[in-house]
Scaffold this motif. Structure first.
Motif, mmCIF file in Angstrom:
data_model
loop_
_atom_site.group_PDB
_atom_site.id
_atom_site.type_symbol
_atom_site.label_atom_id
_atom_site.label_comp_id
_atom_site.label_asym_id
_atom_site.label_seq_id
_atom_site.Cartn_x
_atom_site.Cartn_y
_atom_site.Cartn_z
ATOM 1 N N GLU A 87 -68.855 25.275 9.706
ATOM 2 C CA GLU A 87 -67.445 24.968 9.421
ATOM 3 C C GLU A 87 -66.630 24.812 10.694
ATOM 4 O O GLU A 87 -65.514 24.293 10.648
ATOM 5 N N SER A 88 -67.163 25.268 11.822
ATOM 6 C CA SER A 88 -66.379 25.296 13.063
ATOM 7 C C SER A 88 -66.861 24.306 14.112
ATOM 8 O O SER A 88 -66.396 24.349 15.248
ATOM 9 N N THR A 89 -67.779 23.425 13.748
ATOM 10 C CA THR A 89 -68.264 22.423 14.699
ATOM 11 C C THR A 89 -67.739 21.042 14.333
ATOM 12 O O THR A 89 -66.644 20.657 14.749
ATOM 13 N N TYR A 90 -68.489 20.289 13.544
ATOM 14 C CA TYR A 90 -68.096 18.915 13.221
ATOM 15 C C TYR A 90 -66.768 18.824 12.467
ATOM 16 O O TYR A 90 -65.974 17.915 12.751
ATOM 17 N N PRO A 91 -66.462 19.715 11.516
ATOM 18 C CA PRO A 91 -65.144 19.626 10.858
ATOM 19 C C PRO A 91 -63.981 19.782 11.839
ATOM 20 O O PRO A 91 -62.956 19.103 11.703
ATOM 21 N N VAL A 92 -64.130 20.663 12.837
ATOM 22 C CA VAL A 92 -63.063 20.841 13.828
ATOM 23 C C VAL A 92 -62.958 19.609 14.721
ATOM 24 O O VAL A 92 -61.858 19.089 14.967
ATOM 25 N N LEU A 93 -64.088 19.129 15.207
ATOM 26 C CA LEU A 93 -64.062 17.937 16.047
ATOM 27 C C LEU A 93 -63.493 16.746 15.277
ATOM 28 O O LEU A 93 -62.745 15.938 15.840
ATOM 29 N N PHE A 170 -65.283 26.050 21.356
ATOM 30 C CA PHE A 170 -66.264 25.106 21.895
ATOM 31 C C PHE A 170 -66.038 23.713 21.318
ATOM 32 O O PHE A 170 -66.042 22.709 22.049
ATOM 33 N N ALA A 171 -65.828 23.636 20.000
ATOM 34 C CA ALA A 171 -65.602 22.343 19.347
ATOM 35 C C ALA A 171 -64.284 21.721 19.784
ATOM 36 O O ALA A 171 -64.183 20.502 19.958
ATOM 37 N N ALA A 172 -63.254 22.553 19.959
ATOM 38 C CA ALA A 172 -61.946 22.037 20.347
ATOM 39 C C ALA A 172 -61.932 21.512 21.769
ATOM 40 O O ALA A 172 -61.049 20.725 22.140
ATOM 41 N N SER A 173 -62.902 21.916 22.561
ATOM 42 C CA SER A 173 -62.999 21.422 23.941
ATOM 43 C C SER A 173 -64.044 20.321 24.071
ATOM 44 O O SER A 173 -64.426 19.955 25.180
ATOM 45 N N GLY A 178 -69.945 14.899 19.711
ATOM 46 C CA GLY A 178 -70.514 16.142 19.198
ATOM 47 C C GLY A 178 -71.988 16.308 19.504
ATOM 48 O O GLY A 178 -72.672 17.097 18.844
ATOM 49 N N VAL A 179 -72.478 15.603 20.528
ATOM 50 C CA VAL A 179 -73.896 15.673 20.868
ATOM 51 C C VAL A 179 -74.300 17.094 21.258
ATOM 52 O O VAL A 179 -75.396 17.559 20.933
ATOM 53 N N ARG A 180 -73.410 17.790 21.939
ATOM 54 C CA ARG A 180 -73.804 19.129 22.406
ATOM 55 C C ARG A 180 -73.866 20.145 21.279
ATOM 56 O O ARG A 180 -74.356 21.253 21.478
#
Length: 266
Positions: A87-93, A170-173, A178-180
């Motif tokens: 929920e905190s990776t791709y949705p945030v990006l 991490f996602a917000a930066s 989103g490769v990383r």
């Protein structure tokens, strides 16, 4: 017709408005999250607890308990951690880069900090729902030794939030596609799932590598969960695990807030 009241909404109300927006989306697409939210941990419980667990004798490693009851609380916490990271990776990006709904939200009186608070509230609600469903389904399988399962649900939510905060930062930066995130899932989430005491005590890990489990939020969550339902964890250790998770959430939320303001305030 919407009539303006001429008042800026309070912080909690603003954060809750974001939760309502996420809920409106979730009601339409909840089936696509059904596997990761409920079926995946249940399949792990059946495969490892009943299947593989039937070959594991109760002994010192499992606290003298059946393997099913040993891994049931840890599987709940592990699933909560994985859902929180998801929920905190791709949705945030996506909120910053693709759908850009974060830009739309902060064009209103809602601030980036309130938006971030809404994100954490939504993650907490998602984890609470998924953890409660798992806890109920595990009952007929004999996964719980006592009513401490209720506390395990809270531990799962807390552990998930402790992981969600730094991952959100991490996602917000992240400014690429989103490769990383692939490295995050491959080299952090998966090893943490396998070697943080979910399936076996970390005492089986060589001492030179055991510190990796000690700094893992999942290990602290697993210890709390097993202490709540199986016992055997001293009270001062329980407080230490709680303090670690709270500190991780606080540090992660601080950096996430900085990144949110940096990207959303013009």
């Amino acid at each position: 017709m919407v009539v303006s009241t001429g008042r800026v909404v309070g912080s909690w109300h603003a954060a809750w408005l974001r939760v309502e927006g996420s809920w409106a989306w979730y009601r339409r697409y909840w089936k696509s999250n059904l596997y990761s939210s409920g079926l995946q941990p249940l399949l792990f419980l059946v495969a490892m607890g009943l299947g593989f667990g039937s070959q594991v004798r109760a002994g010192p490693a499992t606290g003298g308990l059946p393997y099913l009851q040993y891994i049931a609380p840890a599987l709940l916490v592990s699933a909560a951690m994985q859902n929180a990271v998801g929920e905190s990776t791709y949705p945030v990006l996506s909120g910053f880069k693709w759908q850009k709904d974060y830009l739309a939200v902060t064009a209103t009186p809602i601030s980036p900090g309130q938006l971030l608070g809404g994100h954490f509230l939504w993650v907490a609600l998602r984890l609470s729902l998924a953890s409660a469903v798992y806890a109920l389904i595990a009952v007929p399988f004999g996964g719980w030794l006592n009513a401490g399962a209720v506390v395990v649900v809270l531990v799962g939510v807390g552990t998930g939030l402790a992981c969600a905060a730094p991952v959100t930062a991490f996602a917000a930066s992240t400014y690429d596609e989103g490769v990383r995130f692939n490295a995050l899932f491959r080299f952090v989430v998966m090893p943490m799932t396998l070697f943080a005491g979910t399936f076996f005590p970390i005492g089986q890990i060589p001492l030179a590598l055991r510190w990796l489990a000690w700094i893992s939020p999942l290990w602290h969550g697993n210890q709390l969960a097993r202490g709540a339902t199986l016992g055997g964890v001293p009270g001062w250790e329980m407080l230490g695990h709680v303090a670690f998770l709270l500190a991780l959430f606080a540090v992660g939320a601080y950096f996430a807030r900085r990144s949110f303001y940096r990207r959303l305030v013009v």
